[in-house]
Scaffold this motif. Sequence first.
Motif, short mmCIF file in Angstrom:
data_model
loop_
_atom_site.label_atom_id
_atom_site.label_comp_id
_atom_site.label_asym_id
_atom_site.label_seq_id
_atom_site.Cartn_x
_atom_site.Cartn_y
_atom_site.Cartn_z
N GLU A 29 33.56 10.90 45.80
CA GLU A 29 34.95 11.12 45.43
C GLU A 29 35.87 10.85 46.62
O GLU A 29 35.61 11.28 47.74
CB GLU A 29 35.15 12.55 44.93
N GLU A 30 36.95 10.09 46.37
CA GLU A 30 37.93 9.77 47.39
C GLU A 30 39.32 10.08 46.83
O GLU A 30 39.51 10.20 45.63
CB GLU A 30 37.86 8.30 47.79
N ARG A 31 40.27 10.17 47.75
CA ARG A 31 41.66 10.37 47.33
C ARG A 31 42.46 9.13 47.72
O ARG A 31 42.72 8.89 48.89
CB ARG A 31 42.25 11.62 47.97
N TRP A 32 42.80 8.35 46.71
CA TRP A 32 43.59 7.15 46.96
C TRP A 32 45.07 7.50 46.96
O TRP A 32 45.54 8.27 46.11
CB TRP A 32 43.33 6.12 45.89
N PRO A 33 45.84 6.92 47.88
CA PRO A 33 47.30 7.14 47.83
C PRO A 33 47.88 6.60 46.52
O PRO A 33 47.41 5.59 45.99
CB PRO A 33 47.82 6.34 49.03
N ASP A 34 48.89 7.29 46.03
CA ASP A 34 49.57 6.85 44.81
C ASP A 34 50.53 5.72 45.21
O ASP A 34 51.53 5.96 45.89
CB ASP A 34 50.34 8.00 44.19
N THR A 35 50.22 4.51 44.81
CA THR A 35 51.01 3.36 45.23
C THR A 35 51.55 2.58 44.03
O THR A 35 51.02 2.68 42.92
CB THR A 35 50.18 2.40 46.10
N LEU A 36 52.60 1.83 44.29
CA LEU A 36 53.14 0.88 43.33
C LEU A 36 53.18 -0.48 44.01
O LEU A 36 53.53 -0.59 45.18
CB LEU A 36 54.56 1.28 42.91
N THR A 37 52.80 -1.50 43.28
CA THR A 37 52.82 -2.85 43.82
C THR A 37 53.76 -3.73 43.01
O THR A 37 53.97 -3.49 41.81
CB THR A 37 51.41 -3.47 43.83
N ALA A 38 54.32 -4.71 43.66
CA ALA A 38 55.24 -5.63 43.00
C ALA A 38 55.26 -6.93 43.77
O ALA A 38 54.81 -7.02 44.91
CB ALA A 38 56.64 -5.02 42.92
N ILE A 39 55.79 -7.94 43.12
CA ILE A 39 56.03 -9.23 43.77
C ILE A 39 57.50 -9.28 44.17
O ILE A 39 58.39 -9.06 43.34
CB ILE A 39 55.70 -10.41 42.84
N GLY A 40 57.74 -9.52 45.44
CA GLY A 40 59.10 -9.53 45.95
C GLY A 40 59.53 -10.91 46.44
O GLY A 40 58.71 -11.82 46.55
N THR A 41 60.81 -11.03 46.72
CA THR A 41 61.38 -12.27 47.23
C THR A 41 62.12 -11.97 48.52
O THR A 41 62.88 -11.00 48.60
CB THR A 41 62.35 -12.88 46.21
#
Length: 384
Positions: free
Chosen positions: A50-62
């Motif tokens: 069991e691990e704790r992954w950070p809560d992240t959001l990803t997107a494509i930026g310009t």
Amino acid sequence: MKRRMTLMLSLVAAFVAAVATLKVGQLRAAGAQGAFKPPPEAVTTAVAREERWPDTLTAIGTVVAVQGVSVSADLPGVVDRIGFESGRRVEKGTVLVELDTRQERAQLAAAEAQLELARLNLERAGGLRDGGVLAQADYDRAVAEQREGAARVGEIRATIERKTIRAPFAGILGIRKVNLGQYLAAGDVIVPLQSLDPIYVGFSFPQQEVGRLRKGAAVTVRAQDASGPATRFEARITAVDSVVDEATRNVGVQATLANPDGLLRPGMFVEVEAVLGEGEPVIALPGSAISYAPYGDSVFVVGQMKGPGGTPYRGVQQQFVKLGPSRGDQVAVLSGLKPGQEVVTSGVFKLRPGAAVEVDNRVRPGNDPAPKPQRSEERRVGKV
């Protein structure tokens, strides 16, 4: 002849039937003894942790320049001098282009002569008015003529100054669009100018995430390099749009980052990752451990099992799981698996529930959250 052939065919048929009966009996006996049990499948395994992954959001930026313009001609004229080279860095106020101003300078000389005459007339009119010889109206006319002459001189000087085109801010020039002796109309582009350090990255997140975005929050920006590895930049959120895009229901976000080497250029696409919290505990497995299927994703768990005759062996059991986000080589398992279970990480495509396996972990599949190409390193640049 026919009787002999019939006898021969009967003998062949009897012989084939006898051989088939014998072989069927042998196969049944061998099957009863377990002689044809398929060999164990060679697989690799990993123990679920069991691990704790950070809560992240990803997107494509310009990438967007903090300041960026196409420097253009303010007034029409012929290019008399070009004071820059394409792609060079310039400081604010650097002369880029000078247009021909011979006609304006001649007009300026005439206007200055008229101004001097108006100044002398005003002085004479002042003396005559003080002596009671000149009416006040004539004196006011002389004052107006002197002021009109001064305004005319200022107008021509401003025209000459506007025909000297300067860099409005410090930045990197693009490719020159004009040539010496070329006639430029008002608004014709001379050269693009972009300020590259610092620089903006624009991207968007779903509207339901607006409440979790904070000004000043850290984001990671990755730009793919032609040589292979991605270049990482550390940025900060500097603005969140005040309106939601009606077409996509996303909210625009702007981050600012340092770009001292000019690696990022306006218009480039980049990957943006924002950390919004600690996140929930997950079990991280290599992507090769997941058996994807339309009816549900599953993994194979290794354990002790018993054969038809009660003989123990190491086999696998299929367990359906709920998957979360991926990170590098890893996939997050949210439910359906417990820490400590031994999971098959390669060879799942050839398994079935209850199949015997032989674990060989000398060569394992990739399980790195941030994999890198061989003989390459990820570069990290300065922070804002």
